[in-house]
Design a protein around this motif. Sequence first.
Motif, PDB file in Angstrom:
ATOM      1  N   SER A 511      74.595  11.481  40.772  1.00 46.08           N
ATOM      2  CA  SER A 511      75.491  12.589  41.135  1.00 46.08           C
ATOM      3  C   SER A 511      76.800  12.564  40.352  1.00 46.08           C
ATOM      4  N   HIS A 513      76.960  12.400  37.120  1.00 47.41           N
ATOM      5  CA  HIS A 513      76.801  13.037  35.806  1.00 47.41           C
ATOM      6  C   HIS A 513      75.442  13.739  35.749  1.00 47.41           C
ATOM      7  N   VAL A 514      75.451  15.079  35.746  1.00 49.38           N
ATOM      8  CA  VAL A 514      74.213  15.868  35.636  1.00 49.38           C
ATOM      9  C   VAL A 514      74.164  16.486  34.246  1.00 49.38           C
ATOM     10  N   GLU A 527      71.738  20.610  42.812  1.00 51.91           N
ATOM     11  CA  GLU A 527      72.045  19.382  42.071  1.00 51.91           C
ATOM     12  C   GLU A 527      73.332  19.542  41.268  1.00 51.91           C
ATOM     13  N   ALA A 531      77.311  17.600  41.711  1.00 48.82           N
ATOM     14  CA  ALA A 531      77.657  16.707  40.611  1.00 48.82           C
ATOM     15  C   ALA A 531      79.165  16.629  40.408  1.00 48.82           C
ATOM     16  N   VAL A 534      79.308  17.998  35.089  1.00 42.85           N
ATOM     17  CA  VAL A 534      78.119  18.655  34.528  1.00 42.85           C
ATOM     18  C   VAL A 534      78.280  18.696  33.020  1.00 42.85           C
TER      19      VAL A 534
END
Length: 573
Positions: A511, A513-514, A527, A531, A534
């Motif tokens: 969570s 780093h997406v 998702e 985060a 992103v």
Amino acid sequence: MAGAVRVGRSSIGGGGLGSVAAGVGAGGLRRFFSYRIFVSAMFTLLFLATLSVLFTTSPSTFSQDSILPSTGPHVHTYVHRTFLALKSDPLKTRVDLIHKQANDHITLVNAYAAYARKLKLENSKQLRIFEDLTRNFSNLISRPSYGAALVGTDGAVDEDVLRQFEKEVKDRVKLARLLISEAKESFDNQLKIQKLKDTVFAVNEQLAKAKKHGAFSSLIAAKSIPKSLHCLAMKLVEERIAHPEKYVDNESKPEFEDPSLYHYAIFSDNVIAASVVVNSAAKNADEPWKHVFHVVTDRMNLAAMQVWFKKRPAEGGAHVEVKAVEDYKFLNSSYVPVLKQLESAKLQRFYFENRAENATKDANNLKFRNPKYLSMLNHLRFYLPEMYPKLHRILFLDDDVVVQKDLTGLWKIDMDSKVNGAVETCFGSFHRYAQYMNFSHPLIREKFNPKACAWAYGMNFFDLDAWKREKCTDQYHYWQNLNENRTLWKLGTLPPGLITFYSTTKPLDKSWHVLGLGYNPSISMNEINNAAVVHFNGNMKPWLDIAMNQFRHLWTKYVDYEMEFVQMCNFGL
């Protein structure tokens, strides 16, 4: 009777072998000649019977009804003639041949018409033509004038009528053959299969070319600078030249070296992208005045960066330091392997010569031919302890990320004496070390596990004290020098990063780093919303026209559209 029997016995018993042999020989000859006469007689009878059949039976009766059951009420029959009559009348033989040719073509046309009906083509033009042709054949053969002159009489055939009849039949036969030739492509399965195979092959060829051209075009688009961004940089430089007194070089502030604050490293030559990273991080920070952003660019974009952050300071009192790569004097070719390799004439030809093969060779790795992968802005991440010697920890952010939450929680994570805190990107067999390095090389195969999980650059938390202890920069130099001929990995910073921090990386919760907003449209918004950061990694950067619209708003809401130069350059329109 009895005497005869007795005589026979006595003769046999006392006649001797000679009389017995003579009796047997005479009886055998008689039986042999009788058998030959019988066989000859049988073959003679069979031959005579065959001749009788040939000379006396009439040919089978032909009826229009037997060829085409639906041709109408009129049914006409060939005249019965013997074999001798046919031989004596060549014109009538010709009539029979013409009739047979016409009937054969009627049968063939009917077969194609039936197949057309089976394929549910009742309303097609082709089926109507078949039916019309069949009707024409039938009408011609059953025409009374031809029947009386050619078939209905026992006398001589009228040669003029025969010639006219033959001409009309041949015209229809020619038309039938032409139609069937055109229809074969639709009805013949082998021809259809071959045509489909040829079509599939041609489409695959076109698809391969389109993919190659698409990939190349996408890379060109990703590397290009939009007109609005170029305009913005020029306007900022023009402002610096017009008013130099307003933009004196930033003096060093104590906050820039204060290890108790939260420090970020951002290396970029894109003014608007760097501003979004700083703005998003500062706006989502609980205490923005405790955050320090170290922005490093190249000499060409230094003035634009300085003017931007002077005119648009970060929110909440966050601190921004702007410097150029050239300000770090230790970064020279005698120390940095990448700079030394850039001096190689061979490498310069490979990456900078404008040659056709450079644009097409190694289509699967076109992106690695981009000279930006040799840029020092990309390799600065391996020199963080030397760039910021008084800091203990620093958070590295790429310029294509957006911060959505307060990131100070990263400084509270126990790093377990590891150097690099990063989010792992492997799932299944994807994003393993084997995808980034050449495991056919014995040195790579000996030192690394091909199934080891890879991680991502873009948001990396570095413990600089552990870095110095592990001598990570020396490790990077060692491997980068070995890869001068690109035999260990393709160009880029991720493979040497995976090698340098192979055993010193701590996995972070996903969570934090997406990734994938620059190439993967299927990332769930749930998702993304959860985060902390992103990442628009990929070719579809949010400042380009090729960006994905469903994600673009996450980036644009942090763009400072109130900035006068952004408006003047029509950015975002």
